[in-house]
Scaffold this motif. Structure first.
Motif, PDB file in Angstrom:
ATOM      1  N   GLY A  97      37.332  28.246  44.272  1.00 31.09           N
ATOM      2  CA  GLY A  97      36.771  29.500  44.751  1.00 31.09           C
ATOM      3  C   GLY A  97      37.024  30.675  43.827  1.00 31.09           C
ATOM      4  O   GLY A  97      36.737  31.809  44.162  1.00 31.09           O
ATOM      5  N   ALA A  98      37.567  30.429  42.648  1.00 28.50           N
ATOM      6  CA  ALA A  98      37.870  31.518  41.713  1.00 28.50           C
ATOM      7  C   ALA A  98      36.584  32.101  41.152  1.00 28.50           C
ATOM      8  O   ALA A  98      35.616  31.406  40.932  1.00 28.50           O
ATOM      9  N   ASN A  99      36.615  33.389  40.912  1.00 27.27           N
ATOM     10  CA  ASN A  99      35.476  34.102  40.357  1.00 27.27           C
ATOM     11  C   ASN A  99      35.814  34.481  38.924  1.00 27.27           C
ATOM     12  O   ASN A  99      36.792  35.165  38.681  1.00 27.27           O
ATOM     13  N   ARG A 100      35.003  34.083  37.969  1.00 28.34           N
ATOM     14  CA  ARG A 100      35.295  34.362  36.553  1.00 28.34           C
ATOM     15  C   ARG A 100      35.195  35.836  36.209  1.00 28.34           C
ATOM     16  O   ARG A 100      35.719  36.279  35.216  1.00 28.34           O
ATOM     17  N   SER A 101      34.512  36.636  36.996  1.00 33.10           N
ATOM     18  CA  SER A 101      34.302  38.041  36.654  1.00 33.10           C
ATOM     19  C   SER A 101      35.572  38.866  36.777  1.00 33.10           C
ATOM     20  O   SER A 101      35.691  39.910  36.159  1.00 33.10           O
ATOM     21  N   GLY A 102      36.540  38.426  37.569  1.00 28.15           N
ATOM     22  CA  GLY A 102      37.775  39.184  37.737  1.00 28.15           C
ATOM     23  C   GLY A 102      37.655  40.318  38.723  1.00 28.15           C
ATOM     24  O   GLY A 102      38.602  41.033  38.970  1.00 28.15           O
ATOM     25  N   ASN A 103      36.479  40.512  39.316  1.00 23.92           N
ATOM     26  CA  ASN A 103      36.280  41.628  40.228  1.00 23.92           C
ATOM     27  C   ASN A 103      36.604  41.287  41.673  1.00 23.92           C
ATOM     28  O   ASN A 103      36.913  42.156  42.454  1.00 23.92           O
ATOM     29  N   ALA A 111      41.508  38.133  35.164  1.00 26.70           N
ATOM     30  CA  ALA A 111      41.001  39.027  34.124  1.00 26.70           C
ATOM     31  C   ALA A 111      39.852  38.355  33.382  1.00 26.70           C
ATOM     32  O   ALA A 111      39.793  37.133  33.265  1.00 26.70           O
ATOM     33  N   ASP A 112      38.938  39.163  32.885  1.00 18.95           N
ATOM     34  CA  ASP A 112      37.802  38.661  32.118  1.00 18.95           C
ATOM     35  C   ASP A 112      38.313  38.021  30.834  1.00 18.95           C
ATOM     36  O   ASP A 112      38.950  38.682  30.013  1.00 18.95           O
ATOM     37  N   PRO A 113      38.055  36.727  30.622  1.00 19.56           N
ATOM     38  CA  PRO A 113      38.578  36.052  29.431  1.00 19.56           C
ATOM     39  C   PRO A 113      37.914  36.517  28.133  1.00 19.56           C
ATOM     40  O   PRO A 113      38.425  36.244  27.053  1.00 19.56           O
ATOM     41  N   PHE A 114      36.801  37.244  28.241  1.00 21.32           N
ATOM     42  CA  PHE A 114      36.102  37.701  27.039  1.00 21.32           C
ATOM     43  C   PHE A 114      36.411  39.155  26.708  1.00 21.32           C
ATOM     44  O   PHE A 114      35.955  39.681  25.698  1.00 21.32           O
ATOM     45  N   GLU A 115      37.174  39.839  27.534  1.00 24.40           N
ATOM     46  CA  GLU A 115      37.578  41.220  27.272  1.00 24.40           C
ATOM     47  C   GLU A 115      38.792  41.194  26.349  1.00 24.40           C
ATOM     48  O   GLU A 115      39.797  40.561  26.659  1.00 24.40           O
ATOM     49  N   PRO A 116      38.717  41.870  25.199  1.00 26.93           N
ATOM     50  CA  PRO A 116      39.857  41.854  24.265  1.00 26.93           C
ATOM     51  C   PRO A 116      40.913  42.898  24.656  1.00 26.93           C
ATOM     52  O   PRO A 116      40.843  44.047  24.226  1.00 26.93           O
ATOM     53  N   PRO A 117      41.907  42.558  25.482  1.00 23.36           N
ATOM     54  CA  PRO A 117      42.860  43.559  25.970  1.00 23.36           C
ATOM     55  C   PRO A 117      43.746  44.129  24.872  1.00 23.36           C
ATOM     56  O   PRO A 117      44.262  45.229  25.001  1.00 23.36           O
ATOM     57  N   HIS A 118      43.934  43.405  23.775  1.00 25.47           N
ATOM     58  CA  HIS A 118      44.807  43.892  22.709  1.00 25.47           C
ATOM     59  C   HIS A 118      44.091  44.889  21.799  1.00 25.47           C
ATOM     60  O   HIS A 118      44.730  45.607  21.052  1.00 25.47           O
ATOM     61  N   GLN A 119      42.749  44.976  21.871  1.00 26.43           N
ATOM     62  CA  GLN A 119      41.995  45.856  20.986  1.00 26.43           C
ATOM     63  C   GLN A 119      41.709  47.228  21.587  1.00 26.43           C
ATOM     64  O   GLN A 119      41.278  48.130  20.892  1.00 26.43           O
ATOM     65  N   ARG A 120      41.925  47.391  22.883  1.00 27.80           N
ATOM     66  CA  ARG A 120      41.568  48.628  23.571  1.00 27.80           C
ATOM     67  C   ARG A 120      42.823  49.426  23.909  1.00 27.80           C
ATOM     68  O   ARG A 120      43.768  48.897  24.487  1.00 27.80           O
ATOM     69  N   CYS A 121      42.820  50.724  23.565  1.00 27.51           N
ATOM     70  CA  CYS A 121      43.939  51.615  23.888  1.00 27.51           C
ATOM     71  C   CYS A 121      44.062  51.699  25.403  1.00 27.51           C
ATOM     72  O   CYS A 121      43.082  52.008  26.087  1.00 27.51           O
ATOM     73  N   HIS A 122      45.252  51.439  25.950  1.00 31.74           N
ATOM     74  CA  HIS A 122      45.419  51.466  27.402  1.00 31.74           C
ATOM     75  C   HIS A 122      45.458  52.889  27.961  1.00 31.74           C
ATOM     76  O   HIS A 122      45.374  53.078  29.156  1.00 31.74           O
ATOM     77  N   ALA A 156      48.249  45.057  25.198  1.00 36.76           N
ATOM     78  CA  ALA A 156      47.463  44.049  25.913  1.00 36.76           C
ATOM     79  C   ALA A 156      48.000  43.862  27.326  1.00 36.76           C
ATOM     80  O   ALA A 156      47.231  43.747  28.288  1.00 36.76           O
ATOM     81  N   ALA A 157      49.320  43.842  27.481  1.00 38.26           N
ATOM     82  CA  ALA A 157      49.923  43.683  28.806  1.00 38.26           C
ATOM     83  C   ALA A 157      49.550  44.843  29.727  1.00 38.26           C
ATOM     84  O   ALA A 157      49.226  44.639  30.902  1.00 38.26           O
ATOM     85  N   HIS A 158      49.566  46.077  29.201  1.00 39.26           N
ATOM     86  CA  HIS A 158      49.155  47.243  29.995  1.00 39.26           C
ATOM     87  C   HIS A 158      47.700  47.095  30.431  1.00 39.26           C
ATOM     88  O   HIS A 158      47.364  47.356  31.592  1.00 39.26           O
ATOM     89  N   LYS A 165      47.263  44.403  33.118  1.00 42.51           N
ATOM     90  CA  LYS A 165      47.784  44.891  34.408  1.00 42.51           C
ATOM     91  C   LYS A 165      46.817  45.879  35.036  1.00 42.51           C
ATOM     92  O   LYS A 165      46.567  45.828  36.240  1.00 42.51           O
ATOM     93  N   GLN A 166      46.227  46.778  34.242  1.00 45.91           N
ATOM     94  CA  GLN A 166      45.297  47.760  34.767  1.00 45.91           C
ATOM     95  C   GLN A 166      44.013  47.126  35.297  1.00 45.91           C
ATOM     96  O   GLN A 166      43.458  47.581  36.299  1.00 45.91           O
ATOM     97  N   THR A 167      43.532  46.081  34.659  1.00 37.89           N
ATOM     98  CA  THR A 167      42.276  45.471  35.085  1.00 37.89           C
ATOM     99  C   THR A 167      42.456  44.540  36.274  1.00 37.89           C
ATOM    100  O   THR A 167      41.497  44.247  36.977  1.00 37.89           O
ATOM    101  N   THR A 168      43.667  44.095  36.536  1.00 33.77           N
ATOM    102  CA  THR A 168      43.867  43.135  37.613  1.00 33.77           C
ATOM    103  C   THR A 168      44.481  43.757  38.863  1.00 33.77           C
ATOM    104  O   THR A 168      44.683  43.077  39.838  1.00 33.77           O
ATOM    105  N   ILE A 169      44.746  45.051  38.860  1.00 34.88           N
ATOM    106  CA  ILE A 169      45.329  45.700  40.047  1.00 34.88           C
ATOM    107  C   ILE A 169      44.210  46.093  40.981  1.00 34.88           C
ATOM    108  O   ILE A 169      43.194  46.526  40.621  1.00 34.88           O
TER     109      ILE A 169
END
Length: 77
Positions: free
Chosen positions: A4-10, A25-36, A68-70, A73-77
Motif C-alpha cells: 500500500g506504499a505510495n511512491r510520491s511521498g505525499n 521521500a521521493d527517490p528522484f528528489e536530490p536532497p543533498h543538492q538543495r539548500c535546506h 540531505a538529512a535536513h 526530514k522536512q519533506t517527510t514531516i
C-alpha cells in the motif's frame, strides 16, 4: 516497499500497531543538492566528491550529508 506504499511521498501510510504514519521521500528528489534553508539547487553537488558547499542564495556553508538529512526530514514531516 511496504504494501500500500505510495511512491510520491505525499500520502501517509498507517503502520499497524504504531501511532505514527510512514511517509516515503521521493527517490528522484536530490536532497543533498538543495539548500535546506532557501531551497536553492546547487548543481555542483551532483559530483559525489563534493562534501561541502556554500549556498549562493543565503551564504550558509553546508555539509552535504547533514543538508540531505535536513531536507529528507522536512519533506517527510
Amino acid at each position: 516497499m511496504p504494501p500500500g506504499a505510495n511512491r510520491s511521498g505525499n500520502s501517509p501510510i498507517k503502520l499497524p500497531g504504531m501511532d505514527e504514519n510512514l511517509r516515503i521521500a521521493d527517490p528522484f528528489e536530490p536532497p543533498h543538492q538543495r539548500c535546506h534553508v532557501w531551497g536553492t539547487l546547487h548543481p555542483e553537488v551532483k559530483i559525489l566528491s563534493v562534501l561541502e558547499w556554500t549556498c549562493v542564495s543565503c551564504g550558509i556553508h553546508h555539509d552535504r550529508d547533514e543538508n540531505a538529512a535536513h531536507n529528507i526530514k522536512q519533506t517527510t514531516i
